[in-house]
Design a protein around this motif. Structure first.
Motif, mmCIF file in Angstrom:
data_model
loop_
_atom_site.group_PDB
_atom_site.id
_atom_site.type_symbol
_atom_site.label_atom_id
_atom_site.label_comp_id
_atom_site.label_asym_id
_atom_site.label_seq_id
_atom_site.Cartn_x
_atom_site.Cartn_y
_atom_site.Cartn_z
ATOM 1 N N HIS A 1 71.402 -7.918 -41.516
ATOM 2 C CA HIS A 1 70.080 -8.468 -41.749
ATOM 3 C C HIS A 1 69.175 -8.084 -40.585
ATOM 4 C CE1 HIS A 1 72.708 -10.962 -44.221
ATOM 5 N NE2 HIS A 1 71.646 -11.267 -44.946
ATOM 6 N N VAL A 2 67.917 -7.856 -40.883
ATOM 7 C CA VAL A 2 66.962 -7.444 -39.852
ATOM 8 C C VAL A 2 65.700 -8.280 -39.993
ATOM 9 C CG1 VAL A 2 65.512 -5.580 -38.957
ATOM 10 C CG2 VAL A 2 67.840 -5.089 -39.724
ATOM 11 N N ALA A 3 65.191 -8.747 -38.874
ATOM 12 C CA ALA A 3 63.913 -9.447 -38.824
ATOM 13 C C ALA A 3 62.941 -8.645 -37.971
ATOM 14 C CB ALA A 3 64.088 -10.846 -38.243
ATOM 15 N N LEU A 4 61.802 -8.320 -38.543
ATOM 16 C CA LEU A 4 60.734 -7.670 -37.783
ATOM 17 C C LEU A 4 59.922 -8.765 -37.106
ATOM 18 C CD1 LEU A 4 59.504 -4.992 -40.364
ATOM 19 C CD2 LEU A 4 61.016 -4.651 -38.399
ATOM 20 N N ALA A 5 60.094 -8.897 -35.819
ATOM 21 C CA ALA A 5 59.423 -9.944 -35.054
ATOM 22 C C ALA A 5 58.483 -9.340 -34.032
ATOM 23 C CB ALA A 5 60.452 -10.844 -34.374
ATOM 24 N N VAL A 6 57.922 -8.182 -34.362
ATOM 25 C CA VAL A 6 56.954 -7.576 -33.455
ATOM 26 C C VAL A 6 55.664 -8.364 -33.565
ATOM 27 C CG1 VAL A 6 57.959 -5.299 -33.433
ATOM 28 C CG2 VAL A 6 56.421 -5.883 -35.259
ATOM 29 N N GLY A 7 55.113 -8.733 -32.420
ATOM 30 C CA GLY A 7 53.922 -9.566 -32.405
ATOM 31 C C GLY A 7 52.684 -8.763 -32.105
ATOM 32 N N GLY A 8 52.001 -9.152 -31.015
ATOM 33 C CA GLY A 8 50.768 -8.470 -30.657
ATOM 34 C C GLY A 8 51.026 -7.110 -30.064
ATOM 35 N N PHE A 9 50.183 -6.156 -30.408
ATOM 36 C CA PHE A 9 50.262 -4.814 -29.856
ATOM 37 C C PHE A 9 49.069 -4.576 -28.937
ATOM 38 C CE2 PHE A 9 52.762 -4.466 -33.676
ATOM 39 C CZ PHE A 9 53.783 -3.607 -33.327
ATOM 40 N N ALA A 10 49.317 -4.042 -27.763
ATOM 41 C CA ALA A 10 48.211 -3.640 -26.905
ATOM 42 C C ALA A 10 47.455 -2.490 -27.560
ATOM 43 C CB ALA A 10 48.731 -3.212 -25.526
ATOM 44 N N VAL A 11 46.162 -2.467 -27.337
ATOM 45 C CA VAL A 11 45.357 -1.373 -27.867
ATOM 46 C C VAL A 11 45.824 -0.078 -27.227
ATOM 47 C CG1 VAL A 11 43.037 -0.455 -28.072
ATOM 48 C CG2 VAL A 11 43.419 -2.908 -28.231
ATOM 49 N N ALA A 12 46.058 0.942 -28.041
ATOM 50 C CA ALA A 12 46.726 2.144 -27.566
ATOM 51 C C ALA A 12 45.778 3.219 -27.058
ATOM 52 C CB ALA A 12 47.587 2.720 -28.690
ATOM 53 N N GLU A 13 44.466 2.984 -27.099
ATOM 54 C CA GLU A 13 43.539 4.027 -26.671
ATOM 55 C C GLU A 13 43.742 4.354 -25.191
ATOM 56 O OE1 GLU A 13 39.484 3.604 -27.559
ATOM 57 O OE2 GLU A 13 39.786 3.092 -29.667
ATOM 58 N N PRO A 14 43.751 5.610 -24.821
ATOM 59 C CA PRO A 14 43.963 5.975 -23.419
ATOM 60 C C PRO A 14 42.734 5.675 -22.570
ATOM 61 C CG PRO A 14 43.473 7.923 -24.715
ATOM 62 C CD PRO A 14 43.593 6.793 -25.694
ATOM 63 N N ALA A 15 42.939 5.646 -21.280
ATOM 64 C CA ALA A 15 41.840 5.434 -20.349
ATOM 65 C C ALA A 15 41.159 6.756 -20.036
ATOM 66 C CB ALA A 15 42.364 4.797 -19.058
ATOM 67 N N THR A 16 39.846 6.734 -20.118
ATOM 68 C CA THR A 16 39.032 7.864 -19.679
ATOM 69 C C THR A 16 37.980 7.298 -18.737
ATOM 70 O OG1 THR A 16 39.348 8.897 -21.850
ATOM 71 C CG2 THR A 16 37.657 9.846 -20.422
ATOM 72 N N PRO A 17 38.374 6.988 -17.497
ATOM 73 C CA PRO A 17 37.456 6.294 -16.599
ATOM 74 C C PRO A 17 36.062 6.909 -16.628
ATOM 75 C CG PRO A 17 39.577 6.610 -15.555
ATOM 76 C CD PRO A 17 39.611 7.367 -16.840
ATOM 77 N N PRO A 18 35.057 6.003 -16.688
ATOM 78 C CA PRO A 18 35.121 4.542 -16.476
ATOM 79 C C PRO A 18 35.431 3.720 -17.716
ATOM 80 C CG PRO A 18 32.852 5.195 -16.734
ATOM 81 C CD PRO A 18 33.649 6.477 -16.801
ATOM 82 N N PHE A 19 35.854 4.368 -18.820
ATOM 83 C CA PHE A 19 36.200 3.646 -20.042
ATOM 84 C C PHE A 19 37.702 3.374 -20.049
ATOM 85 C CE2 PHE A 19 37.611 3.246 -24.383
ATOM 86 C CZ PHE A 19 36.617 2.516 -25.008
ATOM 87 N N PHE A 20 38.083 2.103 -20.279
ATOM 88 C CA PHE A 20 39.488 1.715 -20.359
ATOM 89 C C PHE A 20 39.742 1.155 -21.756
ATOM 90 C CE2 PHE A 20 38.815 2.036 -15.889
ATOM 91 C CZ PHE A 20 40.038 2.457 -15.370
ATOM 92 N N GLY A 21 40.518 1.899 -22.543
ATOM 93 C CA GLY A 21 40.784 1.498 -23.912
ATOM 94 C C GLY A 21 41.846 0.427 -24.034
ATOM 95 N N ASN A 22 42.684 0.256 -23.008
ATOM 96 C CA ASN A 22 43.721 -0.775 -23.020
ATOM 97 C C ASN A 22 43.386 -1.801 -21.941
ATOM 98 O OD1 ASN A 22 45.986 -2.376 -22.946
ATOM 99 N ND2 ASN A 22 47.417 -0.743 -22.431
#
Length: 450
Positions: free
Chosen positions: A146-167
């Motif tokens: 039996h398997v339970a998918l218990a993945v919760g919140g995911f961090a935003v995966a956009e990369p950082a392009t300083p001065p913009f931070f996607g995560n």
């Protein structure tokens, strides 16, 4: 390949996975549990923050892992040397999230030999013809019945392009910043509040602008002892517009009597999952389009001390909120020029040293592209729910394939079932979901709801 062993494999080690593992072991100590979590189990995205300024937005008395031991967290908290003091005005304690993460870790450490933690990610999940599943990781294949998918919140995966931070959870997002420099927060939910707290904790004193579609910052719990929930007559399952009229009518009764709006919203909460399940897809989409933001700021409230902090920041002119969206930005020597398209029309240009995209787990969709969910969606083993909040499931949480057939032995818990329940991201709802799931023997492991 040998027959799948009779064990429960949990993919994800945040609160959802931890709660399921510990309650499963308590209910069925003879049934082994394996948790696949490449990060520190028990923490997840919510409780991995080391910043003690980031507080729970649920009182400590409601945060026990175990429904039959409601004081488990508060009793544990009382033993900690760095436990927060009780508020001067009385009322509940809102503990730092890093302390709650420590509590989860401590309880996992007490689980004993029945729980195995594998420090690796599941990259693919495949059903076996004879029943059970193959879980593929970087080190090989593992079997489970039996398997339970218990993945919760995911961090935003956009990369950082300083001065913009996607995560926003990238530590660099708030580091090495001129203390007086202006900052733009794109998003005004709980993640933005965390970022503002972290900035100030790092010694930043400059102006911070937060933007979102409506320009609403989270509201706060009332200080002091919370009043009892105001009963709201929603038992008959009205449609969204009728339900909204009923809530407004109850507010009109309660407020002149000195009952705060928070008590009325607390009276709505027990009905939310049942109402949501009874609404049509078209009704759910209208709710998400027109009421989601208003519900979020009233329902997911910050601790009273955080509310006081936000009010002081705004009164002092250090924190400004604006309804609008980031239309464009251009790098400059000292940061960026941003173009904000204001709600209702018009553009505004600002000079900022940093842009931090504060889209939290509820607003992110990166779960669709994260394995093993992404592969199961591609193969048709799983499907998205009709409104795109999570995975398609039956009323008891049994996951369904793209053809609408049940996938035996495969369930989800927590945020991936938002399309089914909408409100299933807070500890009390997830804890109740786990308890309902384990009311059945594992041989017919399915989630049930009242």
């Amino acid at each position: 390949m040998s027959e799948a062993p009779p064990l429960l494999a949990i993919i994800g080690g945040g609160f959802s996975g931890t709660c399921l593992a510990l309650q499963a072991l308590a209910a069925m100590p003879e049934r082994p549990v394996v948790m696949f979590e490449p990060a520190n189990p028990g923490l997840g995205l919510a409780y991995a923050t080391p910043d003690p300024r980031h507080l729970l937005n649920v009182p400590a008395g409601s945060m026990s892992l175990f429904p039959d031991q409601p004081a488990d967290f508060t009793d544990w908290l009382a033993t900690q040397p760095d436990a927060p003091p009780s508020p001067a005005e009385g009322g509940p304690v809102f503990a730092p999230r890093c302390l709650y993460g420590r509590y989860l870790r401590d309880r996992l450490a007490e689980a004993g030999s029945g729980l195995t933690h594998r420090d690796e990610a599941v990259t693919a999940l495949l059903p076996r013809p004879g029943g059970g599943f193959v879980l593929q990781t970087a080190t090989g294949e593992h079997l489970a019945s039996h398997v339970a998918l218990a993945v919760g919140g995911f961090a935003v995966a956009e990369p950082a392009t300083p001065p913009f931070f996607g995560n926003p959870w990238d530590p660099a997002a708030v580091q090495n910043l001129d203390p007086e420099a202006p900052v733009l927060l794109v998003g005004l939910g709980l993640t933005a509040v965390d970022m503002l707290l972290s900035l100030r904790g790092q010694g930043h004193r400059g102006p911070v602008l937060g933007i979102s579609r409506h320009g609403w910052a989270p509201l706060a719990h009332r200080p002091g002892a919370p009043p009892p929930a105001w009963p709201v007559p929603l038992e008959q399952g009205p449609g969204p517009l009728a339900a909204l009229r009923i809530v407004r009518a109850e507010l009109a009764k309660a407020l002149p009597s000195g009952v705060p709006w928070q008590a009325v919203l607390d009276g709505v909460r027990p009905h939310v999952q049942r109402l949501w399940r009874g609404w049509s897809v078209a009704e759910k989409r209208r709710v998400l389009r027109h009421l989601r933001a208003a519900w979020a700021v009233h329902r997911h409230r910050v601790a009273p001390e955080i509310g006081a902090f936000l009010a002081a920041e705004r009164d002092a002119g250090r924190f400004e909120v604006m309804p609008g969206r980031l239309a464009d930005w251009h790098p400059e020597d000292q940061g960026a020029e941003v173009v904000i398209r204001r709600r209702g029309g018009g553009e505004e240009r600002r000079q900022v040293a940093r842009i931090i995209r504060c889209v939290g787990p509820d607003g992110a969709s990166s779960w669709r592209g994260s394995e093993p969910v992404a592969g199961m969606l591609r193969s048709g083993l799983l499907a998205e729910d009709a409104v795109g909040l999570g995975l398609r499931a039956e009323a008891d949480g049994q996951l369904l394939s793209a053809t609408g057939e049940a996938v035996p032995g495969l369930v989800a818990i927590g945020p991936l079932t938002r399309g089914l329940l909408w409100e299933v991201t807070a500890v009390p709802e997830i804890r109740a979901q786990v308890a309902a799931a384990l009311a059945r023997p594992l041989s017919s492991f399915r989630f049930q709801f009242n």
